[in-house]
Design a protein around this motif. Structure first.
Motif, short mmCIF file in Angstrom:
data_model
loop_
_atom_site.label_atom_id
_atom_site.label_comp_id
_atom_site.label_asym_id
_atom_site.label_seq_id
_atom_site.Cartn_x
_atom_site.Cartn_y
_atom_site.Cartn_z
N HIS A 71 0.83 -1.21 0.00
CA HIS A 71 0.00 0.00 0.00
C HIS A 71 0.87 1.26 0.00
CE1 HIS A 71 -3.31 2.71 0.79
NE2 HIS A 71 -2.60 3.22 1.77
N PRO A 75 -0.47 2.76 -3.56
CA PRO A 75 -1.68 2.97 -2.76
C PRO A 75 -3.00 2.73 -3.49
CG PRO A 75 -0.56 5.05 -3.15
CD PRO A 75 0.33 3.98 -3.68
N THR A 78 -6.37 -2.51 -4.76
CA THR A 78 -7.38 -3.08 -3.88
C THR A 78 -6.84 -4.41 -3.37
OG1 THR A 78 -9.19 -2.07 -5.11
CG2 THR A 78 -9.73 -4.02 -3.80
N ILE A 97 -6.11 1.55 6.07
CA ILE A 97 -5.88 1.70 4.62
C ILE A 97 -7.08 1.19 3.82
CG2 ILE A 97 -3.38 1.70 4.85
CD1 ILE A 97 -3.46 -1.19 3.66
#
Length: 127
Positions: A71, A75, A78, A97
């Motif tokens: 992430h 970022p 999914t 997150i």
């Protein structure tokens, strides 16, 4: 035709990985597989990945640690957690997150079409 959705499968069980890969390739996804967190991060550095399906119990680094590292690096991905642990719940760090209980799929998934729909609905390319 829109770009194919890039999917990373991170699982250290070759049978699970092969089964998911075969089904998801037939569903039209662009698949990449890794057995270790380091290999998964290498794939993220070189391939367009939209969704990562991550086992939690891996040799070496745990899957949740991979998710947090990935992430930071990418970022927009999914994350779907694929685990055999019926007691697993996302930690506060994963929740921060955006990973929730709805993103946890328990092994074995009786109908892999559920996974296909989750990937399609979760991918940034689906919107």
């Amino acid at each position: 035709m829109p770009d194919r959705i890039g999917v990373l499968i991170l699982d250290d069980d070759p049978a699970v990985s092969a089964s998911l890969r075969a089904y998801l390739e037939d569903a039209g996804f662009d698949l990449h597989c890794a057995e270790t967190c380091a290999a998964g991060l290498d794939i993220l550095a070189s391939a367009p990945i939209d969704v990562a399906i991550v086992d939690i119990r891996l040799r070496g680094t745990r899957g949740d640690q991979f998710i947090l590292s990935a992430h930071q690096f990418r970022p927009g991905i999914t994350f779907l957690i694929h685990t055999g642990s019926s007691i697993f719940r996302p930690s506060p760090a994963l929740r921060a997150i955006g990973v929730t209980e709805a993103d946890v799929l328990y092994k074995p998934i009786p109908d892999l079409e559920v996974l296909v729909k989750r990937i399609r609905n979760s991918s940034p390319q689906s919107g």
